[in-house]
Motif scaffolding. Structure first.
Motif, mmCIF file in Angstrom:
data_model
loop_
_atom_site.group_PDB
_atom_site.id
_atom_site.type_symbol
_atom_site.label_atom_id
_atom_site.label_comp_id
_atom_site.label_asym_id
_atom_site.label_seq_id
_atom_site.Cartn_x
_atom_site.Cartn_y
_atom_site.Cartn_z
ATOM 1 N N ILE A 59 0.860 -1.186 0.000
ATOM 2 C CA ILE A 59 0.000 0.000 0.000
ATOM 3 C C ILE A 59 0.898 1.239 0.000
ATOM 4 O O ILE A 59 2.007 1.217 0.532
ATOM 5 C CB ILE A 59 -1.006 0.031 1.177
ATOM 6 C CG1 ILE A 59 -0.308 -0.055 2.531
ATOM 7 C CG2 ILE A 59 -2.033 -1.072 1.039
ATOM 8 C CD1 ILE A 59 -1.257 0.157 3.708
ATOM 9 N N LEU A 60 0.404 2.295 -0.622
ATOM 10 C CA LEU A 60 1.157 3.546 -0.677
ATOM 11 C C LEU A 60 0.756 4.425 0.499
ATOM 12 O O LEU A 60 -0.402 4.832 0.606
ATOM 13 C CB LEU A 60 0.874 4.295 -1.987
ATOM 14 C CG LEU A 60 1.186 3.587 -3.308
ATOM 15 C CD1 LEU A 60 0.882 4.522 -4.483
ATOM 16 C CD2 LEU A 60 2.644 3.145 -3.354
ATOM 17 N N LEU A 61 1.715 4.686 1.367
ATOM 18 C CA LEU A 61 1.471 5.640 2.445
ATOM 19 C C LEU A 61 2.149 6.949 2.054
ATOM 20 O O LEU A 61 2.968 7.508 2.776
ATOM 21 C CB LEU A 61 1.967 5.086 3.779
ATOM 22 C CG LEU A 61 1.235 3.799 4.191
ATOM 23 C CD1 LEU A 61 1.786 3.258 5.503
ATOM 24 C CD2 LEU A 61 -0.275 4.027 4.322
ATOM 25 N N THR A 62 1.827 7.379 0.858
ATOM 26 C CA THR A 62 2.400 8.581 0.257
ATOM 27 C C THR A 62 1.222 9.490 -0.092
ATOM 28 O O THR A 62 0.137 8.998 -0.381
ATOM 29 C CB THR A 62 3.180 8.212 -1.016
ATOM 30 O OG1 THR A 62 2.296 7.516 -1.911
ATOM 31 C CG2 THR A 62 4.336 7.278 -0.705
ATOM 32 N N PRO A 63 1.445 10.795 -0.063
ATOM 33 C CA PRO A 63 0.299 11.699 -0.220
ATOM 34 C C PRO A 63 -0.046 11.966 -1.681
ATOM 35 O O PRO A 63 -0.234 13.097 -2.090
ATOM 36 C CB PRO A 63 0.776 12.964 0.483
ATOM 37 C CG PRO A 63 2.238 12.971 0.236
ATOM 38 C CD PRO A 63 2.685 11.544 0.144
ATOM 39 N N GLY A 64 -0.096 11.020 -2.506
ATOM 40 C CA GLY A 64 -0.487 11.169 -3.895
ATOM 41 C C GLY A 64 0.686 10.999 -4.821
ATOM 42 O O GLY A 64 1.661 11.704 -4.640
ATOM 43 N N PRO A 65 0.591 10.037 -5.809
ATOM 44 C CA PRO A 65 -0.481 9.065 -5.914
ATOM 45 C C PRO A 65 -0.591 8.265 -4.616
ATOM 46 O O PRO A 65 0.412 8.057 -3.929
ATOM 47 C CB PRO A 65 -0.044 8.141 -7.051
ATOM 48 C CG PRO A 65 1.081 8.807 -7.741
ATOM 49 C CD PRO A 65 1.639 9.814 -6.808
ATOM 50 N N LEU A 66 -1.799 7.831 -4.332
ATOM 51 C CA LEU A 66 -2.004 7.099 -3.095
ATOM 52 C C LEU A 66 -2.741 5.795 -3.383
ATOM 53 O O LEU A 66 -3.066 5.497 -4.538
ATOM 54 C CB LEU A 66 -2.764 7.968 -2.085
ATOM 55 C CG LEU A 66 -3.844 8.927 -2.599
ATOM 56 C CD1 LEU A 66 -4.996 8.207 -3.216
ATOM 57 C CD2 LEU A 66 -4.300 9.845 -1.504
ATOM 58 N N THR A 67 -2.977 5.042 -2.330
ATOM 59 C CA THR A 67 -3.681 3.775 -2.476
ATOM 60 C C THR A 67 -5.125 4.055 -2.876
ATOM 61 O O THR A 67 -5.811 4.832 -2.207
ATOM 62 C CB THR A 67 -3.648 3.019 -1.131
ATOM 63 O OG1 THR A 67 -2.277 2.864 -0.764
ATOM 64 C CG2 THR A 67 -4.301 1.657 -1.239
ATOM 65 N N ILE A 84 5.095 9.853 6.469
ATOM 66 C CA ILE A 84 4.122 8.780 6.265
ATOM 67 C C ILE A 84 2.756 9.432 6.022
ATOM 68 O O ILE A 84 2.296 10.247 6.829
ATOM 69 C CB ILE A 84 4.094 7.814 7.470
ATOM 70 C CG1 ILE A 84 5.488 7.155 7.623
ATOM 71 C CG2 ILE A 84 3.003 6.746 7.293
ATOM 72 C CD1 ILE A 84 5.620 6.150 8.734
ATOM 73 N N GLY A 85 2.165 9.098 4.893
ATOM 74 C CA GLY A 85 0.869 9.673 4.532
ATOM 75 C C GLY A 85 -0.263 8.886 5.177
ATOM 76 O O GLY A 85 -0.194 7.664 5.318
#
Ligand SMILES: *Cc1c(COP(=O)(O)O)cnc(C)c1O
Length: 362
Positions: free
Chosen positions: A5-13, A339-340
């Motif tokens: 899972i992407l805990l990034t603020p965009g692109p995200l999950t 961590i987003g």
């Protein structure tokens, strides 16, 4: 389906159902697309932004969020106008970069990256600089995760009779706000942040009575928000140039899922829960947040390196192996990682993340 899972603020999950809508091809000339997808999105975006839906309109524009920020600045600031940019991070600074490229008359008030934009300072500045016509601010500075005091700043800007441009890229749809109540004239966000769509376009919520002054201002054809709006308005959802059809279809699904979740209030609550579990868990493992809690947004959280020789690359790789992709830091004055908390991610995911961090060597 998900290696991590992407805990990034965009692109995200994004959800499986959002991704699944992209399996159909859409014709940009057909009303299945224009009327039933684009126009419905435009209408629901305005409804999401304000109760005063008659006073505002929305414009969708190809590209990432920055394209929309540049489009707004380039389509609103005329010769003789002067823009005041309030910056406490990379995205505020980027607005300055845009103003430079466009040869726009501007001033920048720069604040520390670990502090909010100061309301008193802005008030004082506007009181002494009558030539300012527009003020631009970032709501949630994704650089650090600081949430600026938008309500207070907006109040001051309006007291001084200036136009207000807000980059709400990483907050719109995830933090409750009403553009009309705040007095915002132009608000910018994009598909791949809190609405939880996939990247490919951004959008602008514009006050109709201000948008009309944008006609003929832009020196860029593709970034002319008035022209884009006029074509969409007259063509009932028609984009001037090829639109990212699959991305737009996915966005419509994402908007429906936001509604099903219970709207912005419910989403905000989930993001806050994600953030709380993250911060409590990380603190219990000895990590410290960059920001004090009172200025921290629930969107993205910055953590200080736990020790001088902390190996972020190894930490990152181990977490990725366990199913979590985190984000490097972006500021110069401290070693941090981020961590987003946004996206199709839930408190359970953050509980698992904390277990993963606990079993990581660093
Ligand atoms: C994501 C983001 C942007 C836009 O960045 P792009 O890379 O162009 O999508 C602008 N401002 C803020 C505050 C953001 O979080």
């Amino acid at each position: 389906m998900r290696p991590y899972i992407l805990l990034t603020p965009g692109p995200l999950t994004t959800s499986e159902s959002v991704k699944a809508t992209m399996m159909t091809d859409w014709c940009t000339w057909d009303e299945d697309y224009n009327l039933h997808i684009v126009e419905e999105i435009r209408k629901s975006l305005v409804e999401l932004a304000t109760k005063a839906t008659d006073e505002y309109t929305s414009i969708l524009l190809q590209g990432s969020g920055t394209y929309c920020v540049e489009a707004v600045i380039g389509s609103t600031i005329k010769a003789g106008d002067k823009l005041l940019i309030l910056s406490n991070g990379a995205y505020g600074d980027r607005m300055g970069n845009i103003a430079e490229y466009h040869g726009i008359h501007y001033d920048m008030l720069a604040f520390d990256e670990t502090e909010q934009v100061s309301v008193e300072y802005v008030d004082d500045y506007l009181a002494h600089n009558a030539e300012i016509t527009h003020v631009a601010i970032v709501h949630c500075e994704t650089t650090t995760g600081v949430l600026n005091p938008l309500k207070e700043i907006a109040h001051i800007v309006k007291m001084h009779g200036k136009k207000l441009i807000v980059d709400a890229m990483s907050s719109f749809g995830g933090v409750p706000l009403d553009v009309q109540e705040l007095g915002i004239d132009f608000m910018i966000s994009s598909a791949n942040k809190c609405i939880q769509g996939v990247p490919g376009f951004g959008f602008i919520i514009a006050r109709k009575s201000e948008l009309k002054y944008c006609k003929g201002v832009s020196k860029s054809l593709s970034l002319d928000i008035y022209d884009q709006w006029e074509t969409m308005e007259k063509g009932h959802g028609k984009w001037r140039f090829t639109s990212p059809t699959h991305v737009v279809r996915a966005f419509k699904q994402a908007m429906e899922e936001l509604k099903e979740e219970g709207g912005v209030t419910a989403r905000y609550k989930r993001y806050c829960e994600n953030h709380d579990i993250l911060v409590k868990g990380m603190r219990s493992l000895g990590f410290e947040t960059l920001l004090p809690d009172n200025i921290q947004s629930p969107i993205i959280t910055s953590f200080l390196y736990p020790k001088k020789d902390f190996d972020f690359k190894s930490f990152y790789a181990q977490l990725k192996e366990k199913g979590f992709v985190i984000y490097p830091g972006k500021i110069s004055q401290a070693d941090t990682f981020r961590i987003g908390n946004i996206g199709d991610v839930y408190p359970e995911d953050f509980k698992h993340l904390i277990e993963a961090v606990q079993s990581t060597k660093y």
